[in-house]
Design a protein around this motif. Structure first.
Motif, PDB file in Angstrom:
ATOM      1  N   SER A   1       0.830  -1.205   0.000  1.00 43.88           N
ATOM      2  CA  SER A   1       0.000   0.000   0.000  1.00 43.88           C
ATOM      3  C   SER A   1       0.865   1.256   0.000  1.00 43.88           C
ATOM      4  CB  SER A   1      -0.927   0.002   1.225  1.00 43.88           C
ATOM      5  OG  SER A   1      -1.803  -1.104   1.205  1.00 43.88           O
ATOM      6  N   THR A   2       2.009   1.197   0.685  1.00 43.60           N
ATOM      7  CA  THR A   2       2.918   2.341   0.723  1.00 43.60           C
ATOM      8  C   THR A   2       3.493   2.628  -0.658  1.00 43.60           C
ATOM      9  OG1 THR A   2       3.503   1.858   3.028  1.00 43.60           O
ATOM     10  CG2 THR A   2       5.014   3.259   1.785  1.00 43.60           C
ATOM     11  N   LEU A   3       3.854   1.584  -1.390  1.00 42.75           N
ATOM     12  CA  LEU A   3       4.375   1.776  -2.744  1.00 42.75           C
ATOM     13  C   LEU A   3       3.320   2.420  -3.649  1.00 42.75           C
ATOM     14  CD1 LEU A   3       6.364  -1.557  -3.324  1.00 42.75           C
ATOM     15  CD2 LEU A   3       7.296   0.732  -2.907  1.00 42.75           C
ATOM     16  N   GLU A   4       2.070   1.992  -3.516  1.00 43.94           N
ATOM     17  CA  GLU A   4       1.001   2.596  -4.306  1.00 43.94           C
ATOM     18  C   GLU A   4       0.821   4.063  -3.927  1.00 43.94           C
ATOM     19  OE1 GLU A   4      -2.442   0.240  -3.643  1.00 43.94           O
ATOM     20  OE2 GLU A   4      -1.663  -1.542  -4.654  1.00 43.94           O
ATOM     21  N   PHE A   5       0.911   4.351  -2.636  1.00 44.02           N
ATOM     22  CA  PHE A   5       0.770   5.720  -2.157  1.00 44.02           C
ATOM     23  C   PHE A   5       1.905   6.605  -2.684  1.00 44.02           C
ATOM     24  CE2 PHE A   5       2.076   8.713   1.273  1.00 44.02           C
ATOM     25  CZ  PHE A   5       1.014   9.603   1.182  1.00 44.02           C
ATOM     26  N   LEU A   6       3.140   6.113  -2.627  1.00 48.10           N
ATOM     27  CA  LEU A   6       4.281   6.887  -3.113  1.00 48.10           C
ATOM     28  C   LEU A   6       4.163   7.178  -4.609  1.00 48.10           C
ATOM     29  CD1 LEU A   6       7.244   5.161  -1.212  1.00 48.10           C
ATOM     30  CD2 LEU A   6       6.191   7.382  -0.714  1.00 48.10           C
ATOM     31  N   ASP A   7       3.618   6.241  -5.360  1.00 45.50           N
ATOM     32  CA  ASP A   7       3.434   6.463  -6.797  1.00 45.50           C
ATOM     33  C   ASP A   7       2.442   7.603  -7.036  1.00 45.50           C
ATOM     34  OD1 ASP A   7       3.831   5.607  -9.608  1.00 45.50           O
ATOM     35  OD2 ASP A   7       1.702   5.128  -9.483  1.00 45.50           O
ATOM     36  N   LYS A   8       1.400   7.667  -6.226  1.00 46.60           N
ATOM     37  CA  LYS A   8       0.424   8.761  -6.348  1.00 46.60           C
ATOM     38  C   LYS A   8       1.070  10.096  -5.978  1.00 46.60           C
ATOM     39  CE  LYS A   8      -3.451   5.737  -5.091  1.00 46.60           C
ATOM     40  NZ  LYS A   8      -4.483   5.462  -4.055  1.00 46.60           N
ATOM     41  N   VAL A   9       1.902  10.082  -4.919  1.00 48.76           N
ATOM     42  CA  VAL A   9       2.563  11.318  -4.479  1.00 48.76           C
ATOM     43  C   VAL A   9       3.470  11.847  -5.582  1.00 48.76           C
ATOM     44  CG1 VAL A   9       4.225  12.287  -2.840  1.00 48.76           C
ATOM     45  CG2 VAL A   9       2.429  10.740  -2.031  1.00 48.76           C
ATOM     46  N   SER A  10       4.165  10.954  -6.274  1.00 42.72           N
ATOM     47  CA  SER A  10       5.089  11.374  -7.325  1.00 42.72           C
ATOM     48  C   SER A  10       4.370  12.066  -8.470  1.00 42.72           C
ATOM     49  CB  SER A  10       5.866  10.161  -7.867  1.00 42.72           C
ATOM     50  OG  SER A  10       6.632   9.559  -6.842  1.00 42.72           O
ATOM     51  N   GLN A  11       3.085  11.788  -8.638  1.00 42.79           N
ATOM     52  CA  GLN A  11       2.334  12.357  -9.752  1.00 42.79           C
ATOM     53  C   GLN A  11       1.522  13.591  -9.357  1.00 42.79           C
ATOM     54  OE1 GLN A  11       0.187   9.273 -11.998  1.00 42.79           O
ATOM     55  NE2 GLN A  11       1.472   7.736 -11.015  1.00 42.79           N
ATOM     56  N   VAL A  12       1.654  14.020  -8.100  1.00 46.67           N
ATOM     57  CA  VAL A  12       0.897  15.187  -7.636  1.00 46.67           C
ATOM     58  C   VAL A  12       1.354  16.441  -8.377  1.00 46.67           C
ATOM     59  CG1 VAL A  12       0.626  16.761  -5.685  1.00 46.67           C
ATOM     60  CG2 VAL A  12       0.318  14.311  -5.349  1.00 46.67           C
ATOM     61  N   ASP A  13       0.391  17.223  -8.870  1.00 47.50           N
ATOM     62  CA  ASP A  13       0.728  18.453  -9.580  1.00 47.50           C
ATOM     63  C   ASP A  13      -0.037  19.656  -9.051  1.00 47.50           C
ATOM     64  OD1 ASP A  13      -1.768  17.756 -10.428  1.00 47.50           O
ATOM     65  OD2 ASP A  13      -1.294  17.689 -12.568  1.00 47.50           O
ATOM     66  N   ALA A  14      -0.831  19.467  -7.999  1.00 46.98           N
ATOM     67  CA  ALA A  14      -1.596  20.572  -7.428  1.00 46.98           C
ATOM     68  C   ALA A  14      -1.873  20.293  -5.957  1.00 46.98           C
ATOM     69  CB  ALA A  14      -2.910  20.769  -8.187  1.00 46.98           C
ATOM     70  N   ALA A  15      -2.030  21.377  -5.181  1.00 45.72           N
ATOM     71  CA  ALA A  15      -2.268  21.231  -3.748  1.00 45.72           C
ATOM     72  C   ALA A  15      -3.566  20.476  -3.466  1.00 45.72           C
ATOM     73  CB  ALA A  15      -2.299  22.606  -3.084  1.00 45.72           C
ATOM     74  N   GLU A  16      -4.582  20.682  -4.297  1.00 48.28           N
ATOM     75  CA  GLU A  16      -5.862  20.004  -4.086  1.00 48.28           C
ATOM     76  C   GLU A  16      -5.713  18.497  -4.179  1.00 48.28           C
ATOM     77  OE1 GLU A  16      -5.318  22.385  -6.252  1.00 48.28           O
ATOM     78  OE2 GLU A  16      -6.303  24.106  -5.311  1.00 48.28           O
ATOM     79  N   VAL A  17      -4.896  18.058  -5.140  1.00 50.56           N
ATOM     80  CA  VAL A  17      -4.655  16.621  -5.307  1.00 50.56           C
ATOM     81  C   VAL A  17      -3.896  16.069  -4.103  1.00 50.56           C
ATOM     82  CG1 VAL A  17      -3.574  14.862  -6.754  1.00 50.56           C
ATOM     83  CG2 VAL A  17      -4.627  16.866  -7.814  1.00 50.56           C
ATOM     84  N   ALA A  18      -2.904  16.824  -3.639  1.00 47.61           N
ATOM     85  CA  ALA A  18      -2.110  16.381  -2.494  1.00 47.61           C
ATOM     86  C   ALA A  18      -2.955  16.285  -1.230  1.00 47.61           C
ATOM     87  CB  ALA A  18      -0.933  17.331  -2.282  1.00 47.61           C
ATOM     88  N   LEU A  19      -3.868  17.235  -1.038  1.00 45.62           N
ATOM     89  CA  LEU A  19      -4.725  17.227   0.146  1.00 45.62           C
ATOM     90  C   LEU A  19      -5.603  15.975   0.194  1.00 45.62           C
ATOM     91  CD1 LEU A  19      -5.792  20.993   0.313  1.00 45.62           C
ATOM     92  CD2 LEU A  19      -4.363  19.758   1.958  1.00 45.62           C
ATOM     93  N   ARG A  20      -6.013  15.509  -0.972  1.00 46.03           N
ATOM     94  CA  ARG A  20      -6.841  14.299  -1.014  1.00 46.03           C
ATOM     95  C   ARG A  20      -6.059  13.049  -0.636  1.00 46.03           C
ATOM     96  NH1 ARG A  20      -9.177  16.895  -5.712  1.00 46.03           N
ATOM     97  NH2 ARG A  20      -7.872  15.655  -7.124  1.00 46.03           N
ATOM     98  N   LEU A  21      -4.724  13.148  -0.687  1.00 52.52           N
ATOM     99  CA  LEU A  21      -3.895  11.997  -0.323  1.00 52.52           C
ATOM    100  C   LEU A  21      -3.546  11.954   1.168  1.00 52.52           C
ATOM    101  CD1 LEU A  21      -1.341  11.866  -3.295  1.00 52.52           C
ATOM    102  CD2 LEU A  21      -3.290  10.356  -2.891  1.00 52.52           C
TER     103      LEU A  21
END
Length: 429
Positions: free
Chosen positions: A308-328
């Protein structure tokens, strides 16, 4: 006088080129005795035998130097060629992938092909990485050839000494590169760090391995390999693009199947392989309750969190806006909660064991893995100054556990160890 000329010409004509000898003898244009892993001619004359042609095709744009007896000599056997003329083959990648962890001695697949490809490609032009790869190869082949004898015996092997020498050259070269740290230097440092972790694992120097893990993760965090918040709702992008994700590499090493601790399998009457059911602690007879028996179930839970951590890190690497990051952020909080629950379950399992039973090394490695996951998750999406104090506390704990594991393994090796202890240590990281 004419006869002398004829003799000299005949002697020159009789010197045939050696294509199968060691690199040093080939560079000196002398016949090699082809003794493995290092030829006797080099050893007896005090020269550094640079070994035989290997599947790692390590060419560089500049000749590499090797150190012996305080003097530096040109590594003339490595002819400089343009990187565009080199080719990294699948066999090269498979072999380095195998050398990353001693788990692969038990037919485990790490799934680090991309990391191996990236390192081998960088080794074409980066001398420290090349020396690090050569060191890992020599030390791993020494382990597979001579086994897990006492440390004092292992260090007498020429292959082991050659591996340590290459390691020293990699460290020295990397230190020189880091004097002017840019994007290229950061990439070199993180790639070297991956190999250094594997090298120290082969050497069973877990204290040094932990230091490389801590320093590498710190480099990733301080130089923002991924985007993160510096304040509420203020996201800063990744400072450097395309930096190697050392945290992903480390998680893969620890999360790979553990043959020693995984539940055994059975075969039914039809020849079908069945996984053994995990026996819960409450189902076990009192005398059979020990962490070695419980560990497979505990490890399954931790590897699930790792995935689950690897999946989470992959999402973090693709973050391009604060709104997206807040959802994570809720996903990050859930991972930290899962890690806390896992540690509680481990402590509960320990209370069900007999006090006289010491914690197996396999469980100590799980504690290391747990702390690494916690450090990685804590640092994700967070670049605030307040985080450093918390990370330092966890880093200190990680180093303490690694020091303890190193001392226990050293005790095994000094006393020539036990077969179970040696197998357990090699299979659990």
């Amino acid at each position: 006088m004419a006869g002398g000329v004829v003799v000299r010409r005949r002697n020159v004509h009789c010197k045939t080129k050696t294509k199968t000898g060691c690199a040093t003898c080939r560079a000196r244009k002398i016949k090699c005795d082809e003794n493995r892993p290092f030829c006797r001619k080099c050893v007896n004359t005090g020269r550094t035998c640079d070994g035989y042609e290997v599947t790692f095709r390590n060419f560089t744009s500049q000749p590499i130097t090797s150190v012996h007896g305080g003097k530096i000599k040109s590594d003339a056997c490595l002819q400089p060629i343009r990187p565009t003329l080199t080719e990294i083959t699948p066999q090269d990648i498979d072999l380095l992938n195998r050398y990353f962890s001693t788990k692969t001695m038990f037919d485990v697949n790490l799934g680090c092909d991309e990391e191996a490809r990236q390192i081998l490609q960088a080794s074409l032009t980066d001398p420290p990485i090349r020396h690090a790869v050569l060191s890992l190869r020599a030390l791993r082949e020494d382990l597979e050839t001579f086994g897990d004898g006492p440390a004092s015996v292992a260090q007498q092997n020429p292959s082991y000494q050659h591996g340590v020498q290459q390691y020293s050259m990699a460290l020295g070269g990397l230190a020189s590169n880091l004097s002017s740290l840019g994007s290229k230097g950061l990439k070199s440092a993180l790639l070297c760090c991956q190999i250094f972790i594997s090298i120290e694992q082969v050497r069973k120097n877990y204290a040094a391995m932990a230091q490389h893990i801590i320093q590498g993760l710190r480099i990733m965090h301080e130089h923002r390999a991924r985007p993160g918040f510096v304040a509420a709702n203020k996201l800063v992008p990744a400072h450097h693009d395309h930096l190697p994700f050392l945290d992903v590499f480390i998680i893969k090493l620890f999360a790979a199947p553990c043959k020693f601790a995984d539940p055994p399998t059975t075969v039914d009457g039809n020849g079908t392989t069945l996984s053994a059911r995990v026996i819960l602690p409450c189902e076990q007879p009192v005398k059979a309750r020990n962490l070695r028996t419980i560990a497979p179930d505990i490890r399954t839970g931790l590897t699930r969190i790792a995935a689950s951590t690897l999946e989470f890190l992959d999402k973090v690497s693709q973050v391009d806006a604060a709104e997206v990051a807040l959802r994570l952020l809720p996903e990050k909080a859930a991972l930290l909660t899962s890690l806390e629950s896992w540690l509680t379950d481990l402590e509960l399992a320990q209370t069900k064991t007999r006090p006289s039973v010491s914690e197996p090394i396999s469980v100590s490695f799980l504690r290391l893995f747990h702390l690494i996951l916690k450090i990685v998750v804590l640092g994700a999406l967070n670049s605030s100054p307040d985080l450093y104090a918390e990370l330092q506390t966890e880093n200190d704990r990680l180093q303490e556990i690694a020091n303890n594991v190193g001392e226990r393994v050293r005790t095994y090796r000094t006393s020539n160890g036990t077969s179970d202890g040696g197998r357990e240590e090699r299979a659990t990281l």
